[in-house]
Design a protein around this motif. Structure first.
Motif, PDB file in Angstrom:
ATOM      1  N   ARG A   4       1.003  -1.306   0.089  1.00 32.97           N
ATOM      2  CA  ARG A   4      -0.336   0.333  -0.149  1.00 32.97           C
ATOM      3  C   ARG A   4       0.202   1.359  -0.222  1.00 32.97           C
ATOM      4  O   ARG A   4       0.594   2.166  -0.738  1.00 32.97           O
ATOM      5  CB  ARG A   4      -1.074   0.440   1.416  1.00 32.97           C
ATOM      6  CG  ARG A   4      -1.826   1.048   1.515  1.00 32.97           C
ATOM      7  CD  ARG A   4      -3.346   0.761   2.305  1.00 32.97           C
ATOM      8  NE  ARG A   4      -3.497   0.414   2.422  1.00 32.97           N
ATOM      9  CZ  ARG A   4      -4.597  -0.593   2.116  1.00 32.97           C
ATOM     10  NH1 ARG A   4      -5.136   0.363   1.158  1.00 32.97           N
ATOM     11  NH2 ARG A   4      -5.096  -1.724   2.502  1.00 32.97           N
ATOM     12  N   GLY A   5       1.669   1.427   1.071  1.00 28.98           N
ATOM     13  CA  GLY A   5       2.734   2.508   0.637  1.00 28.98           C
ATOM     14  C   GLY A   5       3.417   2.200  -0.657  1.00 28.98           C
ATOM     15  O   GLY A   5       3.869   3.910  -1.345  1.00 28.98           O
ATOM     16  N   CYS A   8       1.217   4.226  -2.662  1.00 30.86           N
ATOM     17  CA  CYS A   8       0.581   5.484  -2.716  1.00 30.86           C
ATOM     18  C   CYS A   8       2.264   6.034  -2.811  1.00 30.86           C
ATOM     19  O   CYS A   8       1.657   7.578  -3.543  1.00 30.86           O
ATOM     20  CB  CYS A   8       0.515   5.930  -0.834  1.00 30.86           C
ATOM     21  SG  CYS A   8       0.617   6.936  -0.193  1.00 30.86           S
ATOM     22  N   GLY A  71      -3.760  11.952   7.666  1.00 31.55           N
ATOM     23  CA  GLY A  71      -3.869  10.378   7.030  1.00 31.55           C
ATOM     24  C   GLY A  71      -5.588   9.925   7.594  1.00 31.55           C
ATOM     25  O   GLY A  71      -6.135   9.855   8.369  1.00 31.55           O
ATOM     26  N   THR A 114      -5.374   6.311   2.946  1.00 33.52           N
ATOM     27  CA  THR A 114      -5.311   4.939   3.233  1.00 33.52           C
ATOM     28  C   THR A 114      -6.044   3.885   2.530  1.00 33.52           C
ATOM     29  O   THR A 114      -5.128   2.876   3.182  1.00 33.52           O
ATOM     30  CB  THR A 114      -4.494   4.954   4.669  1.00 33.52           C
ATOM     31  OG1 THR A 114      -5.828   5.078   5.870  1.00 33.52           O
ATOM     32  CG2 THR A 114      -3.533   6.056   4.773  1.00 33.52           C
ATOM     33  N   PRO A 118      -5.596   4.733  -3.105  1.00 30.04           N
ATOM     34  CA  PRO A 118      -5.266   6.030  -2.201  1.00 30.04           C
ATOM     35  C   PRO A 118      -6.065   6.740  -3.241  1.00 30.04           C
ATOM     36  O   PRO A 118      -5.891   6.713  -4.373  1.00 30.04           O
ATOM     37  CB  PRO A 118      -3.648   5.986  -2.868  1.00 30.04           C
ATOM     38  CG  PRO A 118      -3.469   4.325  -2.949  1.00 30.04           C
ATOM     39  CD  PRO A 118      -4.490   3.869  -3.079  1.00 30.04           C
TER      40      PRO A 118
END
Length: 167
Positions: A4-5, A8, A71, A114, A118
């Motif tokens: 996910r990071g 993003c 976030g 999050t 994204p």
């Protein structure tokens, strides 16, 4: 979480080049003094307030915005309204007006979704002028209450609870 990071990061790199902000400050501490309207508090006639600004930018029109990163699992329209009246944002607005005068363009959120796909939004928050005008008195009242609780020798963990950041 790592995927996910990474996703993003890819998304924000694609989105960011479209912005035309000039970065002025990153994670800098600002200090301002509020003049106490009533009787001094513990001999003080001013209250020192500090805040760490996540990001301060100048837009192409020359307006300076203080940006706060937030976030959320899901971004929706209520976030801007909710944060616009928080003490943290009101203090950042006061700092902006004090530090940048007529160049100040407002407080902006850097919203990062999050959950799910994204998503990024940068709303400039509504100024809440009536609450903003009363903010120094809100700070003074809080400081007077803290002084009274300290005078009672009440331990901090027994002070009145504030279950909302908006209290």
């Amino acid at each position: 979480a790592l995927r996910r990071g990474s996703r993003c990061s890819v998304d924000i790199r694609h989105w960011a080049p479209r912005e035309q902000f000039r970065i002025l400050h990153v994670e800098d501490v600002f200090e301002i003094r509020y003049r106490i309207a009533g009787a001094p508090i513990r001999g003080q006639t001013e209250l020192l307030m500090t805040a760490r600004a996540d990001l301060v930018v100048e837009d192409p029109r020359g307006k300076v915005h203080i940006t706060d990163h937030k976030g959320a699992g899901r971004i929706d329209s209520r976030h801007a309204k909710f944060y616009g009246i928080s003490g943290q944002i009101l203090n950042l607005r006061w700092i902006g007006v004090t530090a940048f005068g007529s160049r100040f363009g407002g407080v902006m959120l850097n919203m990062i979704q999050t959950g799910g796909e994204p998503k990024f939004e940068r709303p400039v928050l509504d100024p809440a002028p009536a609450l903003f005008a009363r903010f120094p008195q809100v700070i003074e009242d809080a400081e007077r209450r803290i002084a009274a609780l300290e005078d009672e020798n009440r331990p901090a963990n027994a002070w009145p609870a504030s279950p909302s950041e908006l209290v």
